[in-house]
Design an enzyme around this catalytic site. Sequence first.
Site, PDB file in Angstrom:
ATOM      1  N   SER C 383       1.026  -0.626   0.302  1.00  0.00           N
ATOM      2  CA  SER C 383      -0.537   0.046  -0.086  1.00  0.00           C
ATOM      3  C   SER C 383       1.139   1.331   0.067  1.00  0.00           C
ATOM      4  O   SER C 383       2.012   1.648   0.624  1.00  0.00           O
ATOM      5  CB  SER C 383      -1.260   0.209   0.895  1.00  0.00           C
ATOM      6  OG  SER C 383      -1.646   1.351   1.302  1.00  0.00           O
ATOM      7  N   ARG C 384       1.344   2.110  -1.303  1.00  0.00           N
ATOM      8  CA  ARG C 384       1.855   3.016  -1.276  1.00  0.00           C
ATOM      9  C   ARG C 384       1.114   3.952  -0.105  1.00  0.00           C
ATOM     10  O   ARG C 384       2.687   4.689  -0.242  1.00  0.00           O
ATOM     11  CB  ARG C 384       1.892   3.595  -2.714  1.00  0.00           C
ATOM     12  CG  ARG C 384       2.592   2.329  -3.732  1.00  0.00           C
ATOM     13  CD  ARG C 384       3.053   2.716  -5.078  1.00  0.00           C
ATOM     14  NE  ARG C 384       2.140   2.498  -6.060  1.00  0.00           N
ATOM     15  CZ  ARG C 384       2.144   1.722  -6.931  1.00  0.00           C
ATOM     16  NH1 ARG C 384       2.946   0.872  -6.275  1.00  0.00           N
ATOM     17  NH2 ARG C 384       1.190   1.392  -7.512  1.00  0.00           N
ATOM     18  N   VAL C 385       0.451   4.796  -0.165  1.00  0.00           N
ATOM     19  CA  VAL C 385       0.005   5.932   0.646  1.00  0.00           C
ATOM     20  C   VAL C 385      -0.728   5.554   2.130  1.00  0.00           C
ATOM     21  O   VAL C 385      -1.118   6.397   2.918  1.00  0.00           O
ATOM     22  CB  VAL C 385      -0.589   6.215   0.149  1.00  0.00           C
ATOM     23  CG1 VAL C 385      -0.096   7.070  -1.357  1.00  0.00           C
ATOM     24  CG2 VAL C 385      -2.155   6.119  -0.470  1.00  0.00           C
TER      25      VAL C 385
END
Lengths: 205, 187, 523
Positions: C383-385
């Site tokens: 999950s990048r953010v």
Amino acid sequence: MKVNRYKAWRLAGAAVLAAGASTLAVPAMAFAAESETAGISAILPDMAEFIPMLVAFIVLVVVLAKFGWPKFDAMLQRREDTIKDALEKSERDRIESERILQEYKKQLEDAKSQASQIVAEAKSTGEAVKADITAKAQAEAANMIEKAHGAIEADKKAAIAELQGSVADLSVAVASRIIGKDLSDDEHRAIIERYVNEAGSFHAE
Amino acid sequence: MPNNRHVQKEKVATYAAVLLDSAYQAGGQDAVLQVRDQAERIMRIERSNMDLANALEDSSYTPEQRGQVARGVFADLNPVLTEVLAVMAERGDFALLSRVWASYQEQLERKLDVTVVDVTTVVPLDDHLREVIAKKAEADLGTKVVLREQIDPSIIGGVLLTANGQRIDASVVSQLERARNVLKEQN
Amino acid sequence: MLVTEITAQSIDEALRKQLDALSTSVESREVGTVIQVGDGIARVDGLKDAMAGELLEFVSSTGQVVYGMAQNLEEDEVGAVLLGDVTAIKENDQVRTTGRLVEVPSGRAMLGRVVNPLGMPIDGKGPIQAEGTRPVEFKAPGVVYRKPVDEPMQTGILAVDSMIPIGRGQRELIIGDRQTGKTAIAIDAIINQKGKDMICIYVAVGQKASTVAGVVETLESYGAMDYTIVVNASASDSAPLQYIAPMAGAAIGEYFVYTGENGETAGPDNPGRAVLIVYDDLTKQAVAYRQMSLTLRRPPGREAYPGDIFYLHSRLLERAVKMSDEMGGGSMTALPIIETQAGDVSAYIPTNVISITDGQIYLQTDLFFQGQRPAVDVGISVSRVGGSAQVKAMKQVAGTLRLDLAAYRELKAFTQFGSDLDKATQDQLTRGSHMTELLKQKRYMPMPVMDQVVAIYAGGKGYLDSLPVEDVVRFRTELIDYLHASKQGIFDALYAEKKLTDAIEADLNAAIEAFKLSFAVSA
């Protein structure tokens, strides 16, 4: 130290033995002296007897000191040790058993308190669960009632919409029949003229 | 066959121009309007009749055969139109018919300053109504107007005016339909 | 409670009111004619002023009106897709422009309903009174109207919330082969939104109607339909309907994001609402779009998809948003689903969507069959953010979890050769296998975030290591039940502090130890 004491014991033992042996030997010589001489000589040892006896005695003492005594001494020693050990062990056992007793008592107490704690916790847990289940059931029931109300409401609305729709359909059908069948050509033309005049422009924008 | 858009467009315009000019020479404005109506009818037929469309566009027939079919089928029409359609069929351009028709409309308006307004009613128009409609249309469109009158009982009443792809739907049937929709709506 | 009475009078009144609103004025409208129709596509002659995406009205010879959407605007014809009864329209039928883009109705009245992509109810519960409408195609808001993701969107799934956290406004892809539990994760996430003031939209594209009915039933039985809208374009609907379904779902959701409770445009004093939208699945939408484009004679590209398939998905997913406070702070979290074939994520559509989204949850078939369910491969899921939106307490415990699992995976590969292991390695393997076991979770059993924190904390501190692996899940469940029943104070403190303080840790340790004493290990 211990070795020294052991030697001292041995020496003392040899001396006693030697003394005992001399007292045993003396009466025999005294009887012999009595039969032959009297007076002081009766108590004086006869040298001819005395010397071999002394020699024998000394030999005996030496032999005993050499072979008999150590065994005897070791036996005594062992016995003494055994007794001492037994005493010490019984003492230790007593202390140990007392300690274990204490421990058991403590554990018993702990167990008792733990048991009561568990019971208390189980009680509170049970109550919490009970309250939880009750609340959930109540919420669910309320929810179901609300949903049922909603469904009934939706049904009613649907019924109204349907009714309204069929009323609309019916009135439109009636209107179209009246206009289609019952209007004269001139009435139609009047409608057309009105519509043309009212209509918007071809350029809608 | 050239697929260039502009070439195609030129071709369509040429067909339309030929059709318009020869119809005008043959019979004046009336012939021009007749050709327009007939072309429109053919266009509709061609769209809904696959057999006809296929026969006229099929490249496995020779051009002559296609031309013959076209002449045979469209024999009753204005001779100018029959001829142009036959040529189109021969040259395999029959599929361009709807574009030719649109171009014809556009040139008609430009060259003769006439817009055709289709008027659909339930009862025949009288002269007064014709005048009223023509006046309105001329005011809106800014050209002379020719009315093509049609009778269609299915619109129940009122009038349907169509010109240049724009339509004024003042028919009773659509008015009633609108009323029905509004009545059915939930407030 | 409002109770509607059915009386002749009320209907009469309603009709009269509507009749008053009826205007008889007629404006000219552009009309065209259908040249050709087939495969849900119509070519229309005329309509020179039609807009791209405009709503068109097709009038059949029987007077039936079918709606369509203008797609290809060419020099002398318009290619349109039919949204409705495809069979009713024939050549030479009339087509009218409406001057409106395709719109769907939206509003609170749609909650609990199943609608088609045009917003019409298909659940037989009567008409819907919409509060407003939104255009199906909508340009996503720009940079200044947005703010970074800062609130968590809890899915209730241990493996996801701990290591692949999702924030409100994020786009998190769920990707995996068929039958790996992709939909299950999305459904769990929806069920977990109960009481969290979140509006959920489930868009089903190209699925069996029976599957969708099953989903609706599940949601209903867990009370999740109260805040959920289901948009369904099933496999039997036409390709255009399947194509617009995700956009229609997004439009329905956007209504809640951009308007406040009072129906006015959202602003600083009128907060927009939080929406969770699930697109299940975008692979089918891409296939429907491919079909539509090919029948519209657009040139095919890779895998025969049209050239703008990337743009289709990027503009759809770009509509997921976290609005700035000035714009009401509403959010739309998107969970698109992509189905892969034999785990091939390098196919066209999967790579496209992976590159668009803010992370992905990978589901693996072999994990699924090993019994590791949810079959989330935590090694390659990211999950990048979402990390910035994660609850502090979860961040504290999840760090060790991730490390433990990474070490476990590494060691496991080596130790498969079965040589003698030193104590440290063995400990790490034990910890890893217990932690992996800890992440197992049944369907429809979402866990509140602090329950998850406690469970992972217990694992991370090694309280599970001495248990048999098969007891881990039972231990977790019973521990949490126990803590809720008799040590609720710990949870209260956790929810108040939002992080693990020393005091809470001490309490927690004591409580877990106490529980472990009474925990009966199964034979």
